[in-house]
Design a protein around this motif. Structure first.
Motif, short mmCIF file in Angstrom:
data_model
loop_
_atom_site.label_atom_id
_atom_site.label_comp_id
_atom_site.label_asym_id
_atom_site.label_seq_id
_atom_site.Cartn_x
_atom_site.Cartn_y
_atom_site.Cartn_z
N LEU A 4 0.83 -1.21 0.00
CA LEU A 4 0.00 0.00 0.00
C LEU A 4 0.87 1.27 0.00
CD1 LEU A 4 -2.49 -1.19 2.75
CD2 LEU A 4 -2.97 -1.03 0.32
N PRO A 5 1.69 1.50 -1.02
CA PRO A 5 2.53 2.69 -1.01
C PRO A 5 1.74 3.97 -1.30
CG PRO A 5 2.87 1.49 -3.04
CD PRO A 5 1.93 0.66 -2.19
N LYS A 6 2.23 5.07 -0.72
CA LYS A 6 1.65 6.39 -0.94
C LYS A 6 2.78 7.37 -1.25
CE LYS A 6 -2.08 5.81 2.41
NZ LYS A 6 -2.68 6.36 3.62
N ASN A 27 -2.65 0.20 -4.30
CA ASN A 27 -3.01 -0.98 -3.54
C ASN A 27 -2.69 -2.18 -4.42
OD1 ASN A 27 -4.15 -2.97 -1.99
ND2 ASN A 27 -6.25 -2.26 -2.21
N SER A 28 -1.72 -2.98 -4.01
CA SER A 28 -1.28 -4.12 -4.81
C SER A 28 -1.43 -5.41 -4.03
CB SER A 28 0.19 -3.96 -5.20
OG SER A 28 0.40 -2.74 -5.86
N SER A 68 -4.51 1.89 -8.57
CA SER A 68 -3.82 3.12 -8.16
C SER A 68 -4.68 4.33 -8.52
CB SER A 68 -2.45 3.24 -8.83
OG SER A 68 -2.58 3.37 -10.22
N THR A 69 -4.42 5.41 -7.79
CA THR A 69 -5.12 6.67 -8.04
C THR A 69 -4.11 7.80 -7.99
OG1 THR A 69 -7.13 5.83 -7.00
CG2 THR A 69 -6.97 8.20 -7.25
N LYS A 70 -4.17 8.67 -9.00
CA LYS A 70 -3.33 9.86 -9.05
C LYS A 70 -4.25 11.08 -9.02
CE LYS A 70 -1.59 11.36 -12.92
NZ LYS A 70 -0.81 11.53 -14.15
N ALA A 81 -0.77 12.51 0.87
CA ALA A 81 -1.48 11.48 0.10
C ALA A 81 -2.70 10.92 0.83
CB ALA A 81 -0.52 10.34 -0.22
N ASP A 82 -2.92 11.33 2.09
CA ASP A 82 -4.11 10.90 2.82
C ASP A 82 -5.32 11.79 2.54
OD1 ASP A 82 -2.92 8.70 4.09
OD2 ASP A 82 -1.99 10.03 5.56
N ASN A 83 -5.17 12.75 1.63
CA ASN A 83 -6.24 13.70 1.34
C ASN A 83 -6.57 13.69 -0.16
OD1 ASN A 83 -8.10 15.78 1.65
ND2 ASN A 83 -6.56 17.38 1.42
N LEU A 84 -6.87 12.54 -0.71
CA LEU A 84 -7.17 12.45 -2.14
C LEU A 84 -8.40 13.27 -2.52
CD1 LEU A 84 -6.50 8.69 -2.97
CD2 LEU A 84 -4.99 10.66 -3.26
#
Length: 107
Positions: A4-6, A27-28, A68-70, A81-84
């Motif tokens: 779960l990298p950010k 999320n992999s 993934s989300t960008k 990255a906790d505030n998408l």
């Protein structure tokens, strides 16, 4: 295994300055399943005939799933990255792959 990298590039970084910050989350999930079953039959008949038979089955499967989300365009860098939801233009991607590596049966 699961991953779960950010990553967050703040608005002040040279990479994300023009786009007002960039957050990427991923999320992999990767797994490998293996099943092997073998049996041996060994018999001597009438004291002079010998029979030896080996039979088996092997199967292996790899499964991977990556989501993934960008997001770009943040008002503040405070939550990273906790505030998408604080950005604009979300770009979600999904990729699932299943591979059967080996499937064999021998007698």
């Amino acid at each position: 295994y699961n991953s779960l990298p950010k990553v967050y590039k703040p608005k002040t970084s040279p990479v994300a300055e023009q786009i007002q910050g960039r957050a990427i989350t991923e999320n992999s999930r990767y797994s490998s399943l293996l099943f092997e079953s073998y049996i041996t039959f060994d018999k001597t008949f009438a004291g002079m005939h010998h029979l030896n038979v080996i039979g088996g089955y092997s199967w292996q499967e790899f499964d991977s799933y990556v989501e993934s989300t960008k997001v770009e365009g943040f008002v503040t860098d405070n939550l990273g990255a906790d505030n998408l939801a604080g950005g604009i233009n979300p770009t979600p991607t999904n990729n699932q792959e299943k591979t059967v590596l080996s499937l064999s049966s021998d007698v």
